[in-house]
Design an enzyme around this catalytic site. Structure first.
Site, PDB file in Angstrom:
ATOM      1  N   GLY A 119       0.815  -1.223   0.000  1.00 52.83           N
ATOM      2  CA  GLY A 119       0.000   0.000   0.000  1.00 52.83           C
ATOM      3  C   GLY A 119       0.842   1.264   0.000  1.00 52.83           C
ATOM      4  O   GLY A 119       0.563   2.216  -0.731  1.00 52.83           O
ATOM      5  N   CYS A 120       1.893   1.267   0.797  1.00 47.54           N
ATOM      6  CA  CYS A 120       2.750   2.453   0.891  1.00 47.54           C
ATOM      7  C   CYS A 120       3.530   2.666  -0.401  1.00 47.54           C
ATOM      8  O   CYS A 120       3.761   3.799  -0.817  1.00 47.54           O
ATOM      9  CB  CYS A 120       3.690   2.337   2.083  1.00 47.54           C
ATOM     10  SG  CYS A 120       2.793   2.316   3.656  1.00 47.54           S
ATOM     11  N   THR A 121       3.907   1.572  -1.056  1.00 42.90           N
ATOM     12  CA  THR A 121       4.591   1.675  -2.342  1.00 42.90           C
ATOM     13  C   THR A 121       3.647   2.259  -3.384  1.00 42.90           C
ATOM     14  O   THR A 121       4.024   3.170  -4.134  1.00 42.90           O
ATOM     15  CB  THR A 121       5.119   0.292  -2.784  1.00 42.90           C
ATOM     16  OG1 THR A 121       6.047  -0.163  -1.800  1.00 42.90           O
ATOM     17  CG2 THR A 121       5.800   0.369  -4.137  1.00 42.90           C
TER      18      THR A 121
END
Length: 159
Positions: free
Chosen positions: A48-50
């Site tokens: 998700g952060c990527t």
């Protein structure tokens, strides 16, 4: 769940100075006179952060052209941020807040629901800070996917 601090439009943005992936200190006040998008994310390198970081990267020219500086903040250590930047070709500052002081001051760390359980953690959040250092938008519990597109629409930078 206990009540925790939340920022609202019109509030003075809490000042911070944090190291970036290279160890250089970056302060919110460095960008006074400019619009700043400050986003908080749980962990570099996670799916998700990527996705979220790459969405900011892919829209950076549009944001930059409109006068917005993007800053990403997580509890990750500098070495992990440097690897994340290199792996994903990120060209905006990622800042390290391992003791979660800034995350907490901005209301981006605390109790949240995760798979139905209440846990302590980073609350994925995005803020738009105006040139005078005030909060223009405060978005808590945002989704990693589609968030940047929605933000661009809210800022009237896309159709």
């Amino acid at each position: 769940m206990t009540e925790q601090k939340r920022l609202s439009p019109g509030d003075q943005a809490p000042e911070f100075t944090l190291p970036d992936s290279k160890g250089d200190n970056v302060s919110l006040s460095d960008f006074r006179g400019r619009w700043v998008v400050v986003y908080f994310y749980p962990a570099a390198g996670t799916p998700g952060c990527t996705k979220q970081a790459c969405d900011f990267r892919d829209n950076l020219a549009l944001l930059d052209e409109a006068g917005y500086q993007v800053l990403g903040i997580s509890p990750d250590k500098q070495a992990k941020l440097a690897k994340f930047e290199a792996d994903q070709g990120l060209t905006f500052p990622l800042l390290s807040d391992p003791d979660k002081t800034v995350l907490t001051e901005w209301g981006a760390f605390g109790e949240k629901k995760n798979y139905g359980r209440v846990v302590q953690g980073v609350i994925r959040s995005t803020f738009v800070v105006d040139p005078e250092g005030r909060i223009a938008k405060a978005l808590y519990n945002v989704r990693a996917t589609g968030h940047v597109a929605k933000l661009l629409k809210d800022l009237r930078l896309s159709g």
